[in-house]
Design a protein around this motif. Structure first.
Motif, PDB file in Angstrom:
ATOM      1  N   HIS A  79      42.563  35.588  49.198  1.00  0.00           N
ATOM      2  CA  HIS A  79      41.961  35.158  47.745  1.00  0.00           C
ATOM      3  C   HIS A  79      40.637  34.425  48.300  1.00  0.00           C
ATOM      4  N   GLY A 128      43.942  30.875  42.224  1.00  0.00           N
ATOM      5  CA  GLY A 128      42.436  30.839  42.155  1.00  0.00           C
ATOM      6  C   GLY A 128      42.046  29.252  42.049  1.00  0.00           C
ATOM      7  N   GLU A 129      43.018  28.391  41.407  1.00  0.00           N
ATOM      8  CA  GLU A 129      42.795  27.291  41.243  1.00  0.00           C
ATOM      9  C   GLU A 129      42.749  26.590  42.753  1.00  0.00           C
ATOM     10  N   THR A 178      36.697  35.542  47.471  1.00  0.00           N
ATOM     11  CA  THR A 178      36.167  34.353  46.609  1.00  0.00           C
ATOM     12  C   THR A 178      34.791  34.022  47.150  1.00  0.00           C
ATOM     13  N   GLN A 192      39.642  26.965  44.685  1.00  0.00           N
ATOM     14  CA  GLN A 192      38.358  26.489  44.089  1.00  0.00           C
ATOM     15  C   GLN A 192      38.708  24.966  44.716  1.00  0.00           C
ATOM     16  N   TRP A 195      40.784  41.703  40.336  1.00  0.00           N
ATOM     17  CA  TRP A 195      40.511  42.185  41.719  1.00  0.00           C
ATOM     18  C   TRP A 195      40.339  43.661  42.117  1.00  0.00           C
ATOM     19  N   ASN A 219      47.273  32.990  33.681  1.00  0.00           N
ATOM     20  CA  ASN A 219      47.202  33.274  35.241  1.00  0.00           C
ATOM     21  C   ASN A 219      48.624  33.815  35.436  1.00  0.00           C
ATOM     22  N   THR A 240      37.896  38.711  37.826  1.00  0.00           N
ATOM     23  CA  THR A 240      38.680  38.129  38.509  1.00  0.00           C
ATOM     24  C   THR A 240      39.844  37.258  37.546  1.00  0.00           C
ATOM     25  N   ARG A 241      39.415  37.302  36.181  1.00  0.00           N
ATOM     26  CA  ARG A 241      40.302  36.824  35.360  1.00  0.00           C
ATOM     27  C   ARG A 241      40.501  37.562  33.992  1.00  0.00           C
ATOM     28  N   ASP A 275      32.052  36.873  34.469  1.00  0.00           N
ATOM     29  CA  ASP A 275      33.160  37.248  35.533  1.00  0.00           C
ATOM     30  C   ASP A 275      33.058  38.865  35.670  1.00  0.00           C
TER      31      ASP A 275
END
Length: 372
Positions: A16, A177-178, A20, A181, A337, A236, A294-295, A366
Motif C-alpha cells: 500500500h 490508507g490512514e 501510494t 499517510q 486499486w 473503509n 483508492t476510495r 481520486d
C-alpha cells in the motif's frame, strides 16, 4: 525528490505504501527492494546506499514457534543496521513497531529491541530515526489468519465459511490508507521522533465489526445493495470487504428483469448511500476508462449493446475480462486499486449506466489514469 526504500515492499502495509508513493512521482522516487537482499550483502548495500529514507516494514508476525518470530525479526534489524554502517548511510530510518511492545510476548520483544537497536545506530552514526508504534491495521489485500481478524472475517464471509469470535474485546484500529499517510507525513518532516505513537482512528468491539461485515454480506455480496455508510470507518471497512471477493466468479452479476407487454423494468442499484448516477453511449471499438480509484465505490451497468469490461490490480499483470450483453443486463463493481475500462465490442451503440458514491470533484478526483 526523496528516494524511498521499503523493506517488506510486497507485504500488506508495504505494498500500500509503495503504490501510494507511486501516485506522486514528482515528489518520491521508489527504490526497488526484494526480500532476498537481506541474504546478499552487496545487493543490500546497493539498496541502502541509494535511499534517503528507509521504511523498515519487513517482519514476521505469526509462527507456531514464537522464538522463530523473535530470531527472524531481530536478524533483519541487525542486517539492515550492519548495511547502514558499512555504507556510511545518513538515511532517515522509519521503523514500524507495534502496540505489542508493551505485552509479554516474543513478537513484542522483537519489536521493542529492534527499535532500540535502530535508535542506538542513529545516535552513534548521526543518522535519523523514527520509531512508529502502530495500532491494529486493517484494509484491502491483508492476509486472512495473518494480518488482521478483519481480513479473516472478510475472507470467511465471502467464501462460504462462518466466522467465530475468540475474544470479544475492544480493538484500537487504523485503516491501512490512514497509516500510509502517517508514514508519508514522517517522510516529509524535517524533525524526527525516536518514539511516535500513531493515533488509532477507531475503537470497535470485535462483535460490532462482525455485525457490520455480516450486514455487508447480506446486502451487498448476496443482493448487490450498497449499504448505508455513515462514517469514514464504515467506508473503509466496506472497501476492505469488497476486496475479498473471488472477482472472476462473482462478476458479472445479472439484473432481474421484470417483463410485461410494455417492455422491461430493471432496478440498477439499491443503496443506503448517495452518490452520482450517469449514463454514456459509446460507439463501436471505443474504450472508456483506464483509471483506478483508492476510495471510491463504482458500478458499471450495461443495458444495451455488447461490452468488454477489464480489471487489473495495479501491481499485478493479471487482466480480468468480463463480457456483458444488454440482452441480459448485468453489472460489474470496481474494487479500489484496480484499474478498469469498458469497450464497445458490438456493432451498435453501447449504453452504460454508471454509479459512483461521490460526485466528481476535480480538486480531489481520486482518479488515476493507468492502462489496464
Amino acid at each position: 525528490m526523496k528516494k524511498i526504500g521499503i523493506t517488506g515492499q510486497n507485504g500488506f502495509v508495504g505494498s500500500h505504501l509503495y503504490n501510494t508513493l507511486g501516485l506522486k512521482p514528482e515528489e518520491f522516487e521508489r527504490i526497488y527492494f526484494e526480500r532476498e537482499f537481506f541474504d546478499n550483502v552487496e545487493r543490500l548495500d546497493h539498496f541502502v546506499a541509494q535511499c534517503d529514507v528507509i521504511v523498515h516494514l519487513a517482519a514476521m508476525n505469526r509462527h507456531s514457534d514464537p522464538q522463530v518470530i523473535f530470531d527472524n525479526n531481530i536478524d533483519l534489524v541487525h542486517k539492515l543496521v550492519s548495511s547502514l554502517d558499512r555504507t556510511g548511510s545518513k538515511a532517515h530510518v522509519i521503523f514500524s513497531s507495534s502496540s505489542q511492545e508493551e505485552k509479554d510476548n516474543l513478537y513484542g520483544k522483537s519489536k521493542r529491541e529492534g527499535r532500540e537497536f535502530f535508535s542506538e545506530w542513529a545516535e552513534r552514526s548521526g543518522g535519523k530515526f523514527t520509531g512508529m508504534i502502530i495500532p491494529n491495521v486493517f484494509g484491502p489485500f491483508g492476509k486472512p489468519n495473518y494480518n488482521s481478524f478483519i481480513a479473516t472475517f472478510c475472507h470467511k464471509l465471502t467464501h462460504g465459511e462462518v466466522p467465530h469470535i475468540d475474544n470479544d474485546g475492544e480493538v484500537k484500529l487504523i485503516y491501512v490508507g490512514e497509516l500510509v499517510q502517517e508514514i508519508i507525513n514522517q517522510i516529509e518532516k524535517l524533525e524526527t521522533k525516536e518514539l511516535y505513537e500513531v493515533p488509532y482512528t477507531s475503537v470497535n468491539k470485535v462483535s460490532e465489526v462482525l455485525e457490520k461485515l455480516s450486514n455487508y454480506k447480506k446486502l451487498y455480496f448476496d443482493n448487490g445493495e450498497i449499504p448505508e455508510l455513515t462514517s469514514t470507518f464504515d467506508l473503509n471497512l466496506f472497501n476492505t470487504f469488497r476486496c475479498y471477493f473471488d472477482i472472476k466468479k462473482h462478476y458479472p452479476v445479472k439484473f432481474t428483469q421484470h417483463i410485461d407487454p410494455r417492455g422491461a423494468f430493471v432496478e440498477v442499484i439499491r443503496l443506503g448511500i448517495g452518490g452520482q448516477c450517469s449514463f454514456s453511449t459509446t460507439v463501436p471499438e471505443i474504450t472508456r476508462g483506464n483509471h483506478f480509484h483508492t476510495r471510491k465505490i463504482e458500478r458499471f451497468a450495461v443495458i444495451k449493446g455488447k461490452a468488454l469490461i477489464q480489471l487489473r490490480k495495479i501491481d499485478t499483470d493479471e487482466v480480468l475480462d468480463f463480457y456483458l450483453d444488454g440482452n441480459e443486463p448485468a453489472y460489474v463493481d470496481m474494487p479500489i486499486w484496480y484499474t478498469h475500462n469498458i469497450k464497445n465490442i458490438g456493432e451498435e451503440e453501447l449504453f452504460t449506466i454508471f454509479w459512483i458514491n461521490e460526485p466528481f470533484n476535480p480538486e480531489d478526483a481520486d482518479t488515476y489514469f493507468l492502462n489496464v
